[in-house]
Write an enzyme that holds these catalytic residues in place. Structure first.
Site, PDB file in Angstrom:
ATOM      1  N   ASP A  26       0.833  -1.204   0.000  1.00 29.28           N
ATOM      2  CA  ASP A  26       0.000   0.000   0.000  1.00 29.28           C
ATOM      3  C   ASP A  26       0.869   1.255   0.000  1.00 29.28           C
ATOM      4  O   ASP A  26       2.057   1.215   0.358  1.00 29.28           O
ATOM      5  CB  ASP A  26      -0.889  -0.055   1.257  1.00 29.28           C
ATOM      6  CG  ASP A  26      -2.167   0.754   1.126  1.00 29.28           C
ATOM      7  OD1 ASP A  26      -2.300   1.507   0.147  1.00 29.28           O
ATOM      8  OD2 ASP A  26      -3.025   0.630   2.019  1.00 29.28           O
ATOM      9  N   ASP A  50     -10.789   2.182  -3.159  1.00 26.91           N
ATOM     10  CA  ASP A  50     -11.324   1.925  -1.824  1.00 26.91           C
ATOM     11  C   ASP A  50     -12.846   1.962  -1.842  1.00 26.91           C
ATOM     12  O   ASP A  50     -13.484   1.619  -0.851  1.00 26.91           O
ATOM     13  CB  ASP A  50     -10.806   2.973  -0.831  1.00 26.91           C
ATOM     14  CG  ASP A  50      -9.427   2.615  -0.326  1.00 26.91           C
ATOM     15  OD1 ASP A  50      -8.963   1.494  -0.597  1.00 26.91           O
ATOM     16  OD2 ASP A  50      -8.793   3.461   0.325  1.00 26.91           O
TER      17      ASP A  50
HETATM   18  C1  DGJ Z   1      -5.733   2.101   2.013  1.00 31.41           C
HETATM   19  C2  DGJ Z   1      -6.159   0.901   1.232  1.00 31.41           C
HETATM   20  O1  DGJ Z   1      -6.650   1.294  -0.010  1.00 31.41           O
HETATM   21  C3  DGJ Z   1      -7.176   0.111   2.037  1.00 31.41           C
HETATM   22  O2  DGJ Z   1      -7.623  -0.968   1.285  1.00 31.41           O
HETATM   23  C4  DGJ Z   1      -6.555  -0.329   3.325  1.00 31.41           C
HETATM   24  O3  DGJ Z   1      -5.519  -1.232   3.078  1.00 31.41           O
HETATM   25  C5  DGJ Z   1      -6.045   0.882   4.083  1.00 31.41           C
HETATM   26  N1  DGJ Z   1      -5.174   1.683   3.284  1.00 31.41           N
HETATM   27  C6  DGJ Z   1      -5.318   0.471   5.339  1.00 31.41           C
HETATM   28  O4  DGJ Z   1      -4.740   1.517   5.959  1.00 31.41           O
END
Ligand code: DGJ
Length: 722
Positions: A468, A538
């Site tokens: 990430d 997300d």
């Molecule tokens: C951003 C990601 O897009 C989410 O899926 C998740 O992993 C969060 N970060 C966790 O902090």
């Protein structure tokens, strides 16, 4: 051989199955003379070059790598500053080489060949006799794909320093550009990849990222299409940059209706010192031509990126169905809770459990511990090894989340190394999500992260990593770089990231890596080279995802598009949609769940079991079939797309209606990509009789669609040739 050269005429003809790209020297300058449908290479193929009016100088000459300062006033491809402060250079042709296959680019992700016969590469050498700047233009043309890959290598062949102020990857001039429109993807966090299309007018049409990553706001992609180009017909010229940092793409129309399109890493806030003998390699731009519409352009990108950009064990493997605990628990979990989700997942048929953020340091919220990659024994008393053993014991593989490019000011790492982040010494450091970005230009920083991750990979059976990256770069500077190289920081950051990714993905080939940047903030070909799939957004709401996945598919293959079913009310938009609808949307991508499986009712469990079993049946078709977009969710209330196997004997159609409409009109969908002469057995998930229809009928008349009179309805058809 896909490259024809006529030395006397300074003629270079790059030819593929359905495309030609031709350049010709004019007064020592490589001029662009043609890019379009395939032309046969024969003696009568000549006079393609535009006759520019005498008094225009080079201002109307279509060029391949234009410079500023000697009469071409359009947007240039490069600019160098000499030690005397001047910025004028004049590149002239000095020679060429042709080689089979495609050379790798040092330190950069790139499309590749497996056999030399797949492609040929032309290297065209140019030089500024005054200062010694040498530029080599690289062109690879694929014999069976309508693709030209371009980049440039700039070498300081002189005796004094040079400073690059601009070094783009490609420039293409369209002499007749008045009917061109630009198609691109824009958005923001949780609403990425919205399709935008607008006519070009005199002046510039530009997209870019100054954020240090390719960004949610604009994907590093644009296509020029004709006014009458549709999904199925007409010309489309795609440009996709294999790069994960800031970029620019601009179409500039001059006063005569000609259009210059340039693309490369962002010149804004960029400079690069080239000392004598040093070289700078630009990222590459992948150019795709189609005379058969936007859909065909997309499928060319999909095949190329899935098979000749993605690498590693998982490139050709079916991707596992996963459950991720992020929206199920956020930071609030313990080993038993994780175990319970995994156990339930096993019963439903899920194959991989992913432990997301919150397992390390003292991370109870998003304000601490990034950089401290040691498990939190308060939450996980037996450590990661115990969680992995329990997940494996349930019959699932184990995956783990990292945010390796970040550092929290509240972390052991920061207390020890406050200068390890990207920053300008003495200045305030802008935090975003309470975090700073690690300075990946520094080897010691990359080594620290490599060691921390490798230690875990060696101790714990990990099959998947979610990599990430949750903020953009600010105060872009590095404590290590000298003053004259500070302008290199952003690009060096990306090069550092690539170096680390190469090492870590190479050393742990058994791990399936998925990239993520707050969802689709870095959904780009550069990342796909190291990690064959990306978390698309997300936003997991079914209705929003129709658009996000449709837009993302403009360039990226379905195998790369992570798509999960999440709980309702949806956490991003609060919407309630049926589980079947959410499932059909997510099953159109790289499938998984992102919710607390233990909270399902028995009825819901039955639906989910069915979804998982269905997906396993169609998974290879969805992940490797040809995608045909049938109904565009940006245009109305419906969406539809289909996947067709390479031999055209199998297909799968998904269709969706977002809002119920009163007294609805009759709806149908015309299929694409089938074989007209084949008879297909068509089964609907809504039950009813299986019918047999010819491919011609299915494509010309289509299939009727029926929906329950409620919001958020969907369905699918399976087609099997008899
Ligand atoms: C951003 C990601 O897009 C989410 O899926 C998740 O992993 C969060 N970060 C966790 O902090």
């Amino acid at each position: 051989m896909s490259i024809h050269v006529r030395e006397q005429e300074g003629w270079f003809h790059l030819q593929s199955e359905k495309m030609s790209y031709i350049l010709q020297l004019q007064g020592g300058l490589p001029a662009h003379v043609y890019w379009g449908g395939r032309l046969e290479e024969r003696a009568s193929l000549k006079d393609l070059a535009v006759k520019t009016p005498e008094n225009a100088g080079i201002d109307r000459l279509p060029q391949e790598y234009p410079q500023y300062g000697s009469g071409d006033f359009r947007v240039p491809a490069y600019q160098a500053e000499l030690t005397d402060g001047t910025r004028v250079t004049e590149l002239r042709y000095t020679g060429y080489r042709i080689m089979p296959g495609k050379p790798a680019l040092d330190g950069l992700p790139a499309v590749y060949t497996e056999q030399d016969e797949e492609a040929d590469t032309l290297e065209l050498d140019l030089e500024d006799a005054y200062c010694g700047l040498k530029v080599t233009l690289l062109y690879t043309v694929f014999a069976q794909r309508n693709v030209v890959v371009r980049s440039a290598r700039l070498v300081n062949g002189g005796a004094a320093d040079l400073r690059l102020r601009r070094a783009l990857s490609a420039s293409v001039d369209f002499t007749e550009g008045e009917d061109l429109e630009m198609l691109y993807l824009s958005g923001s966090w949780s609403r990425e990849a919205a399709l935008k299309r607008r006519p070009l007018l005199a002046g510039g049409t530009r997209i870019d990222s100054k954020r240090g990553v390719s960004s949610h706001q604009f994907n590093p992609f644009a296509a020029l299409v004709r006014q009458d180009t549709t999904e199925e017909a007409g010309e489309a010229y795609g440009f996709s940059l294999v790069y994960s940092g800031g970029f620019e793409a601009e179409a500039e129309m001059d006063a005569f209706g000609s259009v210059r399109f340039v693309m490369g890493l962002n010149s804004f806030d960029f400079s690069w010192l080239l000392q004598p003998g040093e070289q700078f390699q630009t990222p590459e731009a992948v150019l795709v031509y189609s005379a058969e519409g936007i859909g065909d352009m997309s499928r060319t990108y999909h095949r190329l990126y899935r098979t000749r950009l993605c690498r590693g064990e998982y490139r050709d493997k079916e991707r596992p169905i996963l459950v991720n605990n992020w929206e199920a628990t956020y930071f609030n979990f313990n080993a038993d809770k994780l175990d319970a989700i995994a156990e339930e997942g096993a019963k439903l048929g899920i194959e991989l459990f992913v432990l997301d953020d919150g397992w390390f340091g003292k991370r109870d919220a998003d304000n601490s511990s990034l950089g401290d990659w040691v498990e939190d024994r308060r939450k996980l008393p037996g450590g990661l090894a115990d969680v992995a053993a329990r997940v494996n014991g349930a019959g699932l593989k184990f995956g783990l989340w990292f945010e390796p490019e970040m550092i929290s000011p509240d972390s052991e790492l920061y207390r020890k190394h406050p200068d390890w982040c990207i920053h300008v010494p003495g200045r305030r450091r802008t935090e975003a999500r309470w975090q700073l970005v690690l300075d990946y230009t520094r080897r010691e920083v990359r080594d620290y992260i490599y060691d921390a991750m490798a230690a875990i990979f060696k101790a714990v059976p990990i099959n998947y990593v979610k990599w990430d990256m949750n903020r953009y770069l600010t105060e872009i500077g590095s404590a290590e770089l000298p003053a004259e190289r500070q302008g290199e920081t952003a690009h060096r950051y990306v090069l550092g990231l690539y170096e680390l990714l190469e090492r870590i993905t190479g050393d742990f080939p058994q791990i399936l890596f998925e990239s993520c940047s707050s969802g689709g903030g870095r959904f780009d070909p550069g990342m796909l080279y190291y990690m064959p799939q990306t978390w698309t957004s997300d936003d997991t709401d079914g209705a929003e995802r129709l658009k996000i996945q449709y837009g993302t598919s403009l360039v990226y293959p379905v195998s790369a598009i992570g798509a999960h079913v999440s709980a309702v009310p949806n956490h991003q938009v609060g919407r309630i949609t049926p589980l079947e609808f959410r499932g059909d949307v997510a099953m159109s991508g790289n499938f998984g769940y992102e919710l607390d499986l233990t909270k399902f009712t028995d009825d819901e469990k039955e639906i989910v079991k069915r979804q998982i079993a269905d997906y396993k049946e169609v998974r290879s078709l969805v992940q490797t079939g040809d995608l045909y977009r049938l109904k565009n969710p940006f245009d109305g209330n419906e969406a539809a797309w289909m996947f067709v196997s390479a031999d055209k004997r199998q297909a799968l159609v998904y269709h969706f209606k977002v809002m119920a409409t009163p007294h609805p009109a009759i709806s149908s969908v015309k299929l694409r990509g089938l074989a007209s002469g084949l008879e297909y057995r068509v089964t609907s998930n809504k039950g009813g009789e299986t019918v047999v229809y010819g491919g011609d009928r299915l494509m010309r008349k289509g299939l009727a669609l029926s929906y329950a009179q409620q919001d958020y309805q969907s369905g699918w058809f399976k087609l099997q040739a008899e």
